[in-house]
Design a protein around this motif. Structure first.
Motif, mmCIF file in Angstrom:
data_model
loop_
_atom_site.group_PDB
_atom_site.id
_atom_site.type_symbol
_atom_site.label_atom_id
_atom_site.label_comp_id
_atom_site.label_asym_id
_atom_site.label_seq_id
_atom_site.Cartn_x
_atom_site.Cartn_y
_atom_site.Cartn_z
ATOM 1 N N LEU A 377 20.475 -13.944 -25.288
ATOM 2 C CA LEU A 377 19.183 -14.770 -25.495
ATOM 3 C C LEU A 377 18.524 -14.081 -26.935
ATOM 4 C CD1 LEU A 377 17.343 -14.996 -22.146
ATOM 5 C CD2 LEU A 377 18.649 -16.907 -23.704
ATOM 6 N N THR A 403 17.988 -19.001 -18.356
ATOM 7 C CA THR A 403 17.138 -19.537 -19.562
ATOM 8 C C THR A 403 16.021 -18.828 -19.788
ATOM 9 O OG1 THR A 403 15.761 -20.797 -17.698
ATOM 10 C CG2 THR A 403 17.837 -22.295 -18.657
ATOM 11 N N THR A 422 13.297 -16.609 -24.006
ATOM 12 C CA THR A 422 13.314 -17.766 -23.416
ATOM 13 C C THR A 422 14.122 -18.720 -24.161
ATOM 14 O OG1 THR A 422 11.150 -17.796 -22.336
ATOM 15 C CG2 THR A 422 12.498 -20.100 -22.387
ATOM 16 N N GLU A 423 15.244 -19.418 -23.620
ATOM 17 C CA GLU A 423 15.970 -20.244 -24.616
ATOM 18 C C GLU A 423 15.165 -21.246 -25.290
ATOM 19 O OE1 GLU A 423 19.175 -22.285 -22.589
ATOM 20 O OE2 GLU A 423 20.661 -20.339 -22.405
ATOM 21 N N HIS A 426 14.367 -24.547 -23.350
ATOM 22 C CA HIS A 426 13.584 -24.554 -22.242
ATOM 23 C C HIS A 426 12.340 -23.960 -22.416
ATOM 24 C CE1 HIS A 426 17.742 -24.835 -20.888
ATOM 25 N NE2 HIS A 426 17.316 -25.263 -19.913
ATOM 26 N N VAL A 431 9.106 -20.940 -17.859
ATOM 27 C CA VAL A 431 9.867 -19.868 -17.828
ATOM 28 C C VAL A 431 9.544 -18.590 -17.742
ATOM 29 C CG1 VAL A 431 12.052 -18.762 -18.523
ATOM 30 C CG2 VAL A 431 11.813 -21.454 -18.533
#
Length: 483
Positions: A377, A403, A422-423, A426, A431
């Motif tokens: 990430l 994610t 965080t991706e 997403h 998240v």
């Protein structure tokens, strides 16, 4: 100073000095010497108990800031120290800079004046109606600069076994009391009882700086100023702001010390008070920069360390608002400023109550996979090696499907949050909230009552999210680098 509240208590009733009427003016002058601070003046009552009650009310309104209590006689310290004891419990340590022990009781006091009994009262023996609950234990008190004990006080000190400031536990929360008669009478005489053999101003600052480097200072009291000589006022104009700066900077500095342990550099060396960090192959400033001392920072020490390693010198100027002299010196030496960072803090319980999870988060038990998950990430060089050095207790958290990630590291009552990512696809789906909530619950199980995290000062979206979860501003820092 924006993170300081000055509580001015011009009490004279507790003093036996023939010139005690000057104490109220002294309190006002001391308060005026703290630049930019919130200032609260306590109305002095006709009884010690009445003034103590009003002081207690003023303290309750100043939560979340360093309180500097200025007197007045030493009796004004009763409520500030009692409040610190209620908040910090057995972790509290009181360092008593004073020519006198202030350890008499009503039965042993030669003068009957309360300013000679206030510390003994805090220890559980004093005038009726003034003894606090809980009382301090003798092991929580360190005497510094004391050189004029009455016989009964000397007997008590020997029997109680009080230590000195060098022997305080590493996790102590420290209250610093300064009666200005701790200073040698050769350099300062504007007190009721000037005493030879005391500390010089620079020696006092060195003592307090050493305390602030090792501990979080949770309160400061400065008392017994009776204005009499212009040269004494000039001395205080230099001394008082520096005392306050050192104490106010201690809390942020202790957070940064924890962060340095939580995110460990390959090499960490101490020289001249600097914490010098170097990590090969990593592009993160946090583990490739110098953390300065609060006082007496010789830049040449840091430059030599990085020159030996063929790397540009980089300094983490922290806490920024208490390192202005160093920041200016670095600028003059050609160091450029960059990467401003805000440090936010929150009560762990507050984060738990606000971070209601909307998706599953797992605690990744296999430490070998932490770096792999986060690097996917984050993608920055050197991450794998840094994460592999992180000591326990630590918890690596991953949202469902990988994610998002977060790392929480516990250290003596605090938990630091790192590796938040965080991706992109997403984001804004809860998240980060879910990860922080799970991290806070884990932190609470480790006994960490407070949390901190570092975020780029320009990342307004992240700061807004963390604010909704209960985080507030603690301090900021930036880096200065020179090839």
């Amino acid at each position: 100073m924006r993170d300081v509240t000055v509580v001015e208590v011009g009490q004279t009733l507790g003093s036996s000095s023939r010139t005690r009427d000057r104490l109220a003016d002294g309190a006002a002058r001391l308060a005026a010497l703290v630049p930019g601070a919130e200032r609260v003046r306590v109305a002095v009552e006709e009884t010690l108990a009445g003034t103590a009650r009003r002081t207690r009310e003023a303290l309750e309104a100043a939560r979340g800031r360093l309180v500097v209590t200025v007197g007045g006689d030493c009796g004004v310290e009763l409520e500030p120290i009692a409040a610190a004891a209620r908040r910090h419990g057995d972790r509290l340590a009181v360092v008593w800079f004073d020519a006198h022990g202030d350890l008499n009781t009503p039965a042993t006091s030669p003068s009957g004046a309360f300013h000679g009994m206030v510390l003994r009262t805090l220890l559980g023996e004093g005038p009726a109606g003034l003894v606090p609950s809980p009382a301090l234990k003798p092991s929580q008190v360190a005497l510094a600069g004391v050189r004029a004990l009455d016989p009964d006080e000397a007997e008590y000190v020997g029997r109680a076994g009080m230590g000195d400031e060098a022997a305080l536990p590493a996790d102590a929360a420290v209250y610093v009391h300064v009666d200005l008669d701790v200073l040698d009478e050769a350099c300062f005489r504007s007190v009721g009882f000037p005493t030879p053999g005391g500390l010089r101003p620079e020696e006092l600052l060195d003592h307090v700086a050493a305390l602030a480097e090792r501990h979080e200072v949770v309160g400061l009291g400065i008392t017994e100023y009776e204005p009499a000589r212009p040269q004494d006022e000039e001395l205080l104009a230099r001394l008082v702001p520096e005392l306050v700066r050192l104490c106010a900077a201690s809390g942020p500095l202790q957070i940064e010390r924890r962060a340095a342990r939580a995110w460990p550099a390959e090499v960490a060396e101490t020289r001249g008070g600097w914490l010098l960090r170097h990590t090969r192959g990593a592009d993160r400033r946090r583990c490739n920069s110098a953390l300065p001392p609060l006082r007496g920072a010789a830049v040449e020490e840091a430059e030599a360390f990085y020159r030996e390693r063929g790397r540009e010198a980089s300094v983490q100027v922290t806490p920024a608002n208490h390192q202005r002299a160093l920041d200016g010196e670095l600028a003059d030496r050609g160091y450029r400023a960059h990467t401003p960072v805000a440090v936010l803090v929150a009560p762990t319980a507050e984060v738990i109550s606000r971070a209601v999870p909307r998706l599953p988060v797992e605690t990744v038990a296999d430490r070998g996979t932490w770096a792999e998950i986060f690097t996917r990430l984050d993608g920055r060089a050197g991450t794998r090696e840094i994460v592999s050095r992180i000591a326990t207790p630590a918890a690596f958290l991953a949202a469902e499907g990988g994610t998002g990630t977060g790392l929480v590291v516990a250290d003596s009552g605090w938990a630091g949050v790192f590796c938040m990512a965080t991706e992109p696809g997403h984001r804004r789906r809860g998240v980060a909230t879910a990860i922080l909530g799970q991290g806070a619950r884990w932190a609470a199980l480790q006994g960490a009552e407070r949390m901190y995290l570092q975020v780029e000062a320009r990342n307004e979206a992240a700061i807004a999210l963390y604010s909704r979860l209960g985080f507030t501003f603690s301090h900021d820092y930036h880096y200065r680098s020179r090839p």
